[in-house]
Design a protein around this motif. Structure first.
Motif, short mmCIF file in Angstrom:
data_model
loop_
_atom_site.label_atom_id
_atom_site.label_comp_id
_atom_site.label_asym_id
_atom_site.label_seq_id
_atom_site.Cartn_x
_atom_site.Cartn_y
_atom_site.Cartn_z
N LYS A 46 2.31 8.07 8.12
CA LYS A 46 1.84 6.99 7.24
C LYS A 46 2.69 5.73 7.39
CE LYS A 46 2.56 9.18 3.33
NZ LYS A 46 3.35 10.32 3.80
N SER A 47 4.01 5.88 7.25
CA SER A 47 4.90 4.71 7.32
C SER A 47 4.93 4.12 8.73
CB SER A 47 6.31 5.08 6.89
OG SER A 47 6.33 5.37 5.50
N THR A 48 4.86 4.97 9.74
CA THR A 48 4.83 4.48 11.12
C THR A 48 3.58 3.64 11.35
OG1 THR A 48 6.09 6.38 11.92
CG2 THR A 48 4.81 5.17 13.56
N PHE A 49 2.45 4.08 10.81
CA PHE A 49 1.21 3.30 10.93
C PHE A 49 1.39 1.92 10.31
CE2 PHE A 49 -2.86 2.03 8.91
CZ PHE A 49 -3.55 1.71 10.07
N LEU A 50 1.97 1.89 9.12
CA LEU A 50 2.18 0.62 8.42
C LEU A 50 3.09 -0.30 9.24
CD1 LEU A 50 1.01 -0.07 5.62
CD2 LEU A 50 3.25 0.38 4.65
N ASP A 167 5.23 0.01 1.62
CA ASP A 167 5.67 1.31 2.16
C ASP A 167 6.42 2.09 1.07
OD1 ASP A 167 6.26 3.42 3.75
OD2 ASP A 167 7.71 2.38 5.02
N GLU A 168 5.69 2.94 0.37
CA GLU A 168 6.24 3.76 -0.71
C GLU A 168 7.09 2.92 -1.67
OE1 GLU A 168 7.70 7.61 0.26
OE2 GLU A 168 6.36 7.86 1.95
N PRO A 169 6.50 1.91 -2.28
CA PRO A 169 7.29 0.93 -3.05
C PRO A 169 7.91 1.48 -4.32
CG PRO A 169 4.94 0.55 -3.38
CD PRO A 169 5.06 1.57 -2.29
N MET A 195 -4.62 -5.26 0.39
CA MET A 195 -3.40 -4.46 0.29
C MET A 195 -3.56 -3.14 1.04
SD MET A 195 -2.88 -5.17 -3.80
CE MET A 195 -1.63 -3.95 -4.09
N VAL A 196 -2.50 -2.76 1.75
CA VAL A 196 -2.41 -1.44 2.38
C VAL A 196 -1.18 -0.77 1.79
CG1 VAL A 196 -2.36 -0.13 4.53
CG2 VAL A 196 -3.39 -2.43 4.50
N VAL A 197 -1.38 0.33 1.09
CA VAL A 197 -0.32 0.94 0.28
C VAL A 197 -0.11 2.40 0.69
CG1 VAL A 197 0.51 1.40 -2.06
CG2 VAL A 197 -1.07 -0.52 -1.66
N VAL A 198 1.09 2.69 1.19
CA VAL A 198 1.51 4.08 1.39
C VAL A 198 2.21 4.52 0.12
CG1 VAL A 198 3.06 5.60 2.68
CG2 VAL A 198 1.71 3.89 3.90
N THR A 199 1.73 5.56 -0.51
CA THR A 199 2.31 5.95 -1.80
C THR A 199 2.06 7.43 -2.10
OG1 THR A 199 2.44 5.37 -4.16
CG2 THR A 199 0.24 5.34 -3.16
N HIS A 200 2.90 7.95 -3.01
CA HIS A 200 2.66 9.29 -3.57
C HIS A 200 2.10 9.18 -4.98
CE1 HIS A 200 4.55 11.28 -0.20
NE2 HIS A 200 5.61 10.49 -0.31
N GLU A 201 1.84 7.95 -5.44
CA GLU A 201 1.33 7.74 -6.80
C GLU A 201 -0.18 7.92 -6.81
OE1 GLU A 201 3.16 7.29 -9.44
OE2 GLU A 201 5.08 7.09 -8.41
N MET A 202 -0.62 9.16 -7.03
CA MET A 202 -2.05 9.47 -6.94
C MET A 202 -2.86 8.79 -8.05
SD MET A 202 -2.09 11.25 -4.22
CE MET A 202 -0.75 11.91 -3.24
N GLY A 203 -2.23 8.62 -9.21
CA GLY A 203 -2.93 7.94 -10.31
C GLY A 203 -3.26 6.51 -9.94
#
Length: 247
Positions: A46-50, A167-169, A195-203
């Motif tokens: 994910k982060s590599t893609f970003l 990137d996982e902000p 916006m392109v957002v890599v995150t673990h915040e599913m909500g």
């Protein structure tokens, strides 16, 4: 307000580090005004893609089109296009020896050729927007994690980007500070920022994303609306991942 005009398009995008293939051919379109959220396990690419999108990592294969320009064309001035992509990192990346206003003014003065007063005025307006107007002369060490990340977001906005990459902000923040950063991102989305957002915040992904992709092992396993990806995943790996994650 999303449009059907891709602002970013990747074609068979690949990235290897030595013999390790991290991205194995990513085909994706991101439309202007769209909020794309990328989820998946750690190490999935994910982060590599970003980082490939704005050439913090140079792809080893494939193509990236940004506003119709192929960024891998050797004649393209990559720095010119990179200025239009704001990037927010996990660990803020603020300059510790500079005040907040100087952190925010540096790039607009250097790259957009704004005067010191113009850059400072713009920075103060953006700080007001995220509730930090009184912290302009503070140093990063005097701010909480949530405040630093809000500064990092508006610092990127100082460059008037067409796209914001996150990137996982929130992953380095204490849980009670996560909300204040997500609120800033929600407001950006409401105002039409791509916006392109890599995150673990599913909500956050369920509430704000127009499109969600689930990545694993360097490929896109699943792509769709939040309702489709979270509510009715087709891929067994996606189902397995979500069964272990609170959503």
């Amino acid at each position: 307000m999303t449009t059907n005009t891709p602002i970013i398009k990747t074609v068979n995008l690949k990235k290897s580090f030595g013999n390790i293939e991290v991205l194995k051919g990513i085909n994706l379109e991101i439309n202007k005004g769209e909020v794309l959220v990328i989820v998946g396990p750690s190490g999935s690419g994910k982060s590599t893609f970003l980082r490939c999108l704005n050439f913090l990592e140079r792809p080893t294969g494939g193509e990236i089109y940004f506003e119709g320009v192929n960024l891998l064309d050797k004649n393209v001035d990559i720095n010119k296009h990179r200025q239009k992509m704001g990037m927010v990192f996990q660990h803020f990346n603020l300059f510790p020896h500079m005040t907040i206003i100087k952190n925010m003014s540096l790039a607009p003065m250097k790259l957009l050729k704004l005067s010191k007063n113009q850059a400072a005025e713009k920075a103060r307006g953006l700080l007001e927007r995220v509730g930090l107007g009184d912290r302009a002369l503070s140093y990063p060490s005097q701010l909480s994690g949530g405040q630093k990340q809000r500064v990092a977001i508006v610092r990127a906005l100082c460059m008037d980007p067409d796209v914001m990459l996150f990137d996982e902000p929130t992953s380095a923040l204490d849980p009670e500070m996560v909300g204040e950063v997500l609120d800033v991102m929600k407001n950006l989305a409401k105002n039409g920022m791509t916006m392109v957002v890599v995150t673990h915040e599913m909500g956050f992904a369920k509430e704000v994303a127009d499109k969600v992709i689930f990545m694993d092992e360097g490929i896109i396993m699943e792509e769709g609306t939040p309702e489709e990806v979270f509510g009715n995943p087709k891929n067994d790996r996606t189902k397995e991942f979500f069964s272990k994650v609170l959503i």
